[in-house]
Design an enzyme around this catalytic site. Structure first.
Site, PDB file in Angstrom:
ATOM      1  N   TYR A   1       0.837  -1.195   0.000  1.00 26.09           N
ATOM      2  CA  TYR A   1       0.000   0.000   0.000  1.00 26.09           C
ATOM      3  C   TYR A   1       0.880   1.256   0.000  1.00 26.09           C
ATOM      4  CZ  TYR A   1      -3.544   3.300   1.589  1.00 26.09           C
ATOM      5  OH  TYR A   1      -4.392   4.361   1.691  1.00 26.09           O
TER       6      TYR A   1
ATOM      7  N   ASP B   1      -0.667  -7.363   6.241  1.00 32.51           N
ATOM      8  CA  ASP B   1      -1.790  -6.499   5.897  1.00 32.51           C
ATOM      9  C   ASP B   1      -2.756  -7.363   5.074  1.00 32.51           C
ATOM     10  OD1 ASP B   1      -3.548  -4.743   4.630  1.00 32.51           O
ATOM     11  OD2 ASP B   1      -2.047  -3.171   4.383  1.00 32.51           O
TER      12      ASP B   1
ATOM     13  N   LYS C   1     -12.172  -0.751   3.973  1.00 36.73           N
ATOM     14  CA  LYS C   1     -12.350  -1.475   2.727  1.00 36.73           C
ATOM     15  C   LYS C   1     -13.435  -2.558   2.885  1.00 36.73           C
ATOM     16  CE  LYS C   1      -9.061   1.337   1.821  1.00 36.73           C
ATOM     17  NZ  LYS C   1      -7.645   0.993   1.782  1.00 36.73           N
TER      18      LYS C   1
HETATM   19  C1  LIG Z   1      -6.470   1.499   2.420  1.00 33.72           C
HETATM   20  C2  LIG Z   1      -5.384   0.605   2.807  1.00 33.72           C
HETATM   21  C3  LIG Z   1      -4.579   0.872   3.918  1.00 33.72           C
HETATM   22  C4  LIG Z   1      -4.742   2.117   4.762  1.00 33.72           C
HETATM   23  O1  LIG Z   1      -5.972   2.169   5.366  1.00 33.72           O
HETATM   24  P1  LIG Z   1      -6.758   3.536   5.713  1.00 33.72           P
HETATM   25  O2  LIG Z   1      -8.012   3.052   6.317  1.00 33.72           O
HETATM   26  O3  LIG Z   1      -6.945   4.266   4.411  1.00 33.72           O
HETATM   27  O4  LIG Z   1      -5.890   4.308   6.631  1.00 33.72           O
HETATM   28  C5  LIG Z   1      -3.586  -0.039   4.228  1.00 33.72           C
HETATM   29  N1  LIG Z   1      -3.387  -1.149   3.488  1.00 33.72           N
HETATM   30  C6  LIG Z   1      -4.138  -1.436   2.411  1.00 33.72           C
HETATM   31  C7  LIG Z   1      -3.873  -2.679   1.647  1.00 33.72           C
HETATM   32  C8  LIG Z   1      -5.156  -0.573   2.034  1.00 33.72           C
HETATM   33  O5  LIG Z   1      -5.876  -0.859   0.944  1.00 33.72           O
END
Ligand SMILES: *Cc1c(COP(=O)(O)O)cnc(C)c1O
Length: 379
Positions: A98, A170, A195
């Site tokens: 990310y 992640d 997400k």
């Molecule tokens: C969006 C996202 C983040 C960060 O999250 P936020 O809620 O925007 O702070 C981290 N990792 C991935 C894979 C993401 O898609």
């Protein structure tokens, strides 16, 4: 109990006082005590809140962890992990990550003396060689972002543990529906709940799940001390989102596979990156590591320039031109100018984020409508 049953029932017990089948939203910032210095379950909402606890309980259960913490955003969750480190420590990070994580590590954590290096996590041998004597944390994403690479989580757990480091994954793209990193040896699972967990493009949130009580306690100490917690309303919406997570992810994954197969035959598309395609280099590993689907994210390279690509992402009607992902509405974007603009141009080139790349987040709309929209946009 199976995943979707637990997603509905664990952490969502009816209110014992009123019988309400949905736990109420507790807005209180503070909780009255019976005695000075003797705390009841809750004392102050930064430290713990009943609505947040419900969501944390469910997500920890679904990931197979020992405890979870919910944050205001995904980046707040990742920041909490980095705040456990100290000056002189090294983070080994996969190179398909990310954009915001790249920025946090290279432009903020570095100020506290924390060193980061990126290496290709899909090549376990090369990745293991990038371990340093001061590596304290290994951080990966699978599928990666935006190249949709698949990383062997179990192999990375071994690499990290052999070096005395923790493995953080992640898991935003895969969700616990498809991949549960703790079962594969990870120590920490992180989510941007913005997400798939939220799932409707209407909240911001983040999660950490720890594999042991000790690690949970360590992370909780930092989370409570730094204070970037999830609000009660967002916690409620995340609990609600989890109830339909499996249904959404499975259905969106099916549509994504159909779109990937169709794009793969399109004359203007040079290459499609979707782990569900047998031609994807990580396909076999993904089939093993992802359960019953390959997710609803993909990227593809248009046979065209930066400007041609920009025109295509600007001409869809159903796919909204926007960063973010994982919601019921489909989104389209150009990583080079949008989600990964925070990468230095040289790092973008080095890690294969081309100007012609387009990333899709496939929503819950009908496959044929989405295909027709891309047909008219690509031309
Ligand atoms: C969006 C996202 C983040 C960060 O999250 P936020 O809620 O925007 O702070 C981290 N990792 C991935 C894979 C993401 O898609």
């Amino acid at each position: 109990m199976k995943f979707r049953t637990r997603a509905i029932h664990v952490g969502n017990e009816p209110c014992p006082q009123t019988g309400a089948v949905v736990p109420p939203i507790y807005l209180a910032s503070t909780f009255m005590q019976h005695e000075a210095g003797k705390w009841r379950d809750f004392d102050y909402s930064r430290s713990g809140n009943p609505t947040r606890s419900c969501f944390e309980h469910t997500i920890s259960e679904l990931e197979g962890g020992a405890g979870a913490m919910a944050f205001a955003t995904g980046m707040a969750a990742t920041t909490c992990v980095m705040a456990m480190l100290k000056s002189g420590d090294h983070v080994l990070c996969g190179s398909d990550i990310y954009g915001g994580t790249y920025r946090l590590l290279h432009k903020v954590s570095n100020r506290a003396g924390i060193e980061t290096s990126l290496a290709d996590s899909t090549d376990s041998v090369a990745f293991a060689k990038a371990i340093q004597p001061n590596t304290k944390l290994v951080w990966i994403e699978s599928p990666g972002n935006p190249r949709m690479t698949i990383t062997d989580i179990a192999a990375c757990a071994k690499i990290a543990h052999d070096a005395g480091a923790l493995l953080g994954v992640d898991n935003t793209f895969a969700t616990p529906v498809l991949t549960r990193p703790i079962e594969l040896g990870a120590d920490i699972v992180m989510h941007s709940a913005t997400k798939y967990i939220g799932g409707h493009s209407d909240i911001m949130g983040g999660v950490l799940v720890a594999n042991t009580k000790e690690l949970y306690d360590e992370l909780y100490f930092v989370a409570n001390a730094t204070g970037a917690i999830m609000s009660p309303l967002e916690s409620y919406l995340c609990s609600r989102g989890l109830k339909t997570l499996e249904l959404r992810v499975r259905e969106q994954s099916k549509t994504a596979l159909l779109l990937a197969e169709w794009l793969d035959t399109h004359p203007r598309v040079a290459c499609v990156r979707y782990p569900g395609l047998p031609t994807h280099p990580g396909h076999d590993l993904a089939a093993k590591q992802m359960e019953g689907g390959f997710g609803a994210m993909m990227s593809f390279d248009l046979d065209g320039s930066f400007d041609d690509t920009k025109r295509v992402v600007e001409s869809t009607k159903l796919f909204h031109l926007a960063v973010s992902l994982g919601a019921v509405e489909s989104l389209i974007e150009q990583p080079a100018s949008m989600s990964h603009a925070s990468y230095d141009a040289a790092d973008r080139a080095k890690h294969g984020i081309t100007d012609g790349m387009i990333r899709l987040s496939v929503g819950l709309e009908d496959f044929e409508d989405l295909r027709d929209d891309l047909t008219q946009a690509i031309g």
